[in-house]
Enzyme design. Structure first.
Site, PDB file in Angstrom:
ATOM      1  N   ASP A  95      -3.407   4.484  -1.999  1.00  0.00           N
ATOM      2  CA  ASP A  95      -3.784   4.811  -1.067  1.00  0.00           C
ATOM      3  C   ASP A  95      -4.377   6.720  -1.112  1.00  0.00           C
ATOM      4  O   ASP A  95      -3.766   6.859  -0.379  1.00  0.00           O
ATOM      5  CB  ASP A  95      -3.779   3.884   0.074  1.00  0.00           C
ATOM      6  CG  ASP A  95      -4.283   4.979   1.469  1.00  0.00           C
ATOM      7  OD1 ASP A  95      -6.093   5.156   0.847  1.00  0.00           O
ATOM      8  OD2 ASP A  95      -3.956   4.775   2.395  1.00  0.00           O
ATOM      9  N   ARG A 133       2.392  -1.505  11.204  1.00  0.00           N
ATOM     10  CA  ARG A 133       4.032  -1.247  11.359  1.00  0.00           C
ATOM     11  C   ARG A 133       4.275  -2.751  12.333  1.00  0.00           C
ATOM     12  O   ARG A 133       4.893  -3.301  12.780  1.00  0.00           O
ATOM     13  CB  ARG A 133       3.371  -0.610  12.974  1.00  0.00           C
ATOM     14  CG  ARG A 133       3.349   1.007  12.637  1.00  0.00           C
ATOM     15  CD  ARG A 133       3.045   1.878  13.633  1.00  0.00           C
ATOM     16  NE  ARG A 133       1.715   1.956  13.305  1.00  0.00           N
ATOM     17  CZ  ARG A 133       0.585   2.798  13.701  1.00  0.00           C
ATOM     18  NH1 ARG A 133       1.199   3.664  14.905  1.00  0.00           N
ATOM     19  NH2 ARG A 133      -0.966   2.555  13.827  1.00  0.00           N
ATOM     20  N   HIS A 177     -11.680  12.908  -3.358  1.00  0.00           N
ATOM     21  CA  HIS A 177     -12.425  13.174  -2.951  1.00  0.00           C
ATOM     22  C   HIS A 177     -12.467  14.951  -3.231  1.00  0.00           C
ATOM     23  O   HIS A 177     -11.846  15.901  -3.062  1.00  0.00           O
ATOM     24  CB  HIS A 177     -12.493  13.502  -1.360  1.00  0.00           C
ATOM     25  CG  HIS A 177     -14.368  14.175  -1.377  1.00  0.00           C
ATOM     26  ND1 HIS A 177     -14.299  14.024   0.304  1.00  0.00           N
ATOM     27  CD2 HIS A 177     -15.119  14.639  -2.115  1.00  0.00           C
ATOM     28  CE1 HIS A 177     -15.855  14.517   0.405  1.00  0.00           C
ATOM     29  NE2 HIS A 177     -16.024  14.356  -0.661  1.00  0.00           N
ATOM     30  N   ASP A 178     -13.522  14.688  -4.597  1.00  0.00           N
ATOM     31  CA  ASP A 178     -13.156  16.437  -5.591  1.00  0.00           C
ATOM     32  C   ASP A 178     -14.533  16.284  -6.244  1.00  0.00           C
ATOM     33  O   ASP A 178     -15.729  15.007  -6.317  1.00  0.00           O
ATOM     34  CB  ASP A 178     -11.953  16.127  -5.594  1.00  0.00           C
ATOM     35  CG  ASP A 178     -12.077  18.246  -6.295  1.00  0.00           C
ATOM     36  OD1 ASP A 178     -12.797  18.939  -6.239  1.00  0.00           O
ATOM     37  OD2 ASP A 178     -10.445  18.061  -6.194  1.00  0.00           O
ATOM     38  N   ILE A 179     -15.105  17.745  -6.815  1.00  0.00           N
ATOM     39  CA  ILE A 179     -15.954  17.330  -8.116  1.00  0.00           C
ATOM     40  C   ILE A 179     -15.720  15.945  -8.742  1.00  0.00           C
ATOM     41  O   ILE A 179     -14.768  15.654  -9.168  1.00  0.00           O
ATOM     42  CB  ILE A 179     -16.243  18.743  -8.152  1.00  0.00           C
ATOM     43  CG1 ILE A 179     -15.078  18.796  -9.342  1.00  0.00           C
ATOM     44  CG2 ILE A 179     -16.625  19.591  -7.619  1.00  0.00           C
ATOM     45  CD1 ILE A 179     -15.235  20.217 -10.358  1.00  0.00           C
ATOM     46  N   ARG A 194      -2.607  -6.318  14.544  1.00  0.00           N
ATOM     47  CA  ARG A 194      -1.290  -6.715  14.822  1.00  0.00           C
ATOM     48  C   ARG A 194      -1.665  -8.686  14.832  1.00  0.00           C
ATOM     49  O   ARG A 194      -2.082  -8.580  15.583  1.00  0.00           O
ATOM     50  CB  ARG A 194      -1.773  -5.930  16.326  1.00  0.00           C
ATOM     51  CG  ARG A 194      -1.917  -4.489  16.013  1.00  0.00           C
ATOM     52  CD  ARG A 194      -0.345  -3.929  15.825  1.00  0.00           C
ATOM     53  NE  ARG A 194      -0.799  -2.201  15.572  1.00  0.00           N
ATOM     54  CZ  ARG A 194      -0.934  -1.300  14.744  1.00  0.00           C
ATOM     55  NH1 ARG A 194      -1.272  -2.439  13.399  1.00  0.00           N
ATOM     56  NH2 ARG A 194      -0.792  -0.324  14.954  1.00  0.00           N
ATOM     57  N   LYS A 241       0.405  -1.461  -0.088  1.00  0.00           N
ATOM     58  CA  LYS A 241       0.093  -0.027  -0.006  1.00  0.00           C
ATOM     59  C   LYS A 241       0.785   1.028  -0.084  1.00  0.00           C
ATOM     60  O   LYS A 241       1.555   1.395   0.749  1.00  0.00           O
ATOM     61  CB  LYS A 241      -0.662  -0.200   1.096  1.00  0.00           C
ATOM     62  CG  LYS A 241      -1.705   1.472   1.333  1.00  0.00           C
ATOM     63  CD  LYS A 241      -3.038   1.010   2.190  1.00  0.00           C
ATOM     64  CE  LYS A 241      -2.265   1.686   3.766  1.00  0.00           C
ATOM     65  NZ  LYS A 241      -2.342   2.930   3.654  1.00  0.00           N
TER      66      LYS A 241
HETATM   67  O1  C5P Z   1       0.960   0.371  11.094  1.00  0.00           O
HETATM   68  P1  C5P Z   1      -0.361   0.531  11.014  1.00  0.00           P
HETATM   69  O2  C5P Z   1      -1.089  -1.092  10.955  1.00  0.00           O
HETATM   70  O3  C5P Z   1      -1.406   0.948  12.221  1.00  0.00           O
HETATM   71  O4  C5P Z   1      -0.737   0.807   9.508  1.00  0.00           O
HETATM   72  C1  C5P Z   1      -2.547   0.810   8.921  1.00  0.00           C
HETATM   73  C2  C5P Z   1      -2.255   1.327   7.498  1.00  0.00           C
HETATM   74  O5  C5P Z   1      -3.760   1.426   7.034  1.00  0.00           O
HETATM   75  C3  C5P Z   1      -2.138   3.488   7.803  1.00  0.00           C
HETATM   76  O6  C5P Z   1      -1.497   3.051   6.176  1.00  0.00           O
HETATM   77  C4  C5P Z   1      -3.443   3.509   7.818  1.00  0.00           C
HETATM   78  O7  C5P Z   1      -3.613   5.189   7.594  1.00  0.00           O
HETATM   79  C5  C5P Z   1      -4.600   2.755   6.969  1.00  0.00           C
HETATM   80  N1  C5P Z   1      -5.706   2.729   7.465  1.00  0.00           N
HETATM   81  C6  C5P Z   1      -5.845   3.022   9.072  1.00  0.00           C
HETATM   82  N2  C5P Z   1      -7.458   2.952   9.003  1.00  0.00           N
HETATM   83  C7  C5P Z   1      -8.273   2.757   7.985  1.00  0.00           C
HETATM   84  C8  C5P Z   1      -7.424   3.750   7.018  1.00  0.00           C
HETATM   85  C9  C5P Z   1      -6.793   3.340   6.392  1.00  0.00           C
HETATM   86  O8  C5P Z   1      -5.376   2.442   9.982  1.00  0.00           O
HETATM   87  N3  C5P Z   1      -9.730   3.311   8.243  1.00  0.00           N
END
Ligand code: C5P
Length: 232
Positions: free
Chosen positions: A59, A211, A63-65, A181, A32
């Site tokens: 990603d 992460r 979001h626009d017209i 996680r 992503k």
């Molecule tokens: O590090 P982590 O696993 O929390 O990263 C989750 C990823 O998913 C990040 O890039 C975050 O911006 C994205 N994301 C999210 N929740 C959402 C949409 C996108 O955590 N609703």
């Protein structure tokens, strides 16, 4: 339907990204690329990732017209990415325009996914600032249904909402689920997290893991653990 583990490459430059990717000798994970990396590295970074043989979820949450989104999606479809997204709150005309812009001459296109309400939006913000007085989960499901009716392929949501999205929009409608996680990892700023194994059980189609993989001592081992739990 092909399920997969997507690594959220939340890096702020190409050196960081490629030193991370160089650790993967055997696998070519689905990646992503979000606003941070795209604004830092631009389209060149997208092309380089593609050259290396990875699939990409771009990603950028458009979001626009409608006309602007349609024409921008036409540009993105030229990058040969595999998945892109937009905000469902842009409305049906915008979503249909996006789909049209994204579709190439030969009829192929990347998957088009909608963000319903961001997970950082809670009931209080929605009621007091957006002036939407409906319950949050009802709004999320209604936006998902709108996206489905416009011909989009799925939504970003929590694994905990995946079952309900499938009930409302059908089981073919994709659920792309962050908030993942590995057991024992720090939750960080995520509020409600699930393991890859639980996400599988709950019916997610793609898990987005940042992460837990990028911050791991051994990212390749962490990625393999996610794959084993989610796809195994
Ligand atoms: O590090 P982590 O696993 O929390 O990263 C989750 C990823 O998913 C990040 O890039 C975050 O911006 C994205 N994301 C999210 N929740 C959402 C949409 C996108 O955590 N609703």
């Amino acid at each position: 339907m092909k399920k997969d583990v997507i690594i959220a490459c939340d890096f702020n430059g190409k050196e960081q990204l490629f030193s991370f990717l160089d650790k993967f000798k055997e696998e070519k994970p689905y990646l992503k690329v979000g606003m941070e990396l795209f604004y830092a590295g631009g389209v060149e970074i997208v092309k380089e990732i593609k050259r290396r043989g990875h699939k990409i979820f771009l990603d950028l949450k458009l979001h626009d017209i409608p006309n602007t989104v349609k024409k921008s999606m036409a540009v993105l479809s030229g990058y040969d990415v595999d998945m892109v997204n937009l905000h469902a709150s842009g409305g049906s005309i915008m979503m249909k325009g996006a789909l049209e812009g994204l579709t190439r001459q030969d009829g192929t296109r990347p998957l088009l996914i909608a963000v319903t309400q961001l997970t950082s939006t809670n009931q209080e913000l929605m009621t007091n600032e957006l002036l939407i007085d409906k319950p949050l989960d009802q709004v999320v499901m209604s936006y998902a249904e709108n996206a489905k009716n416009c011909g989009l392929d799925g939504v970003v949501c929590s694994p905990l909402e995946a079952g309900k999205v499938k009930d409302v929009c059908g089981k073919e409608f994709l659920t792309i689920t962050p908030g993942i996680r590995l057991a024992g990892d720090a939750v960080g700023d995520q509020k409600r997290v699930t393991t890859p194994a639980l996400a599988k059980e709950l019916g997610s189609d793609y898990i987005v893991v940042g992460r837990s993989i990028t911050g791991a001592e051994d990212p390749v081992a962490a990625y393999r653990q996610c794959v084993k739990e989610f796809l195994g």
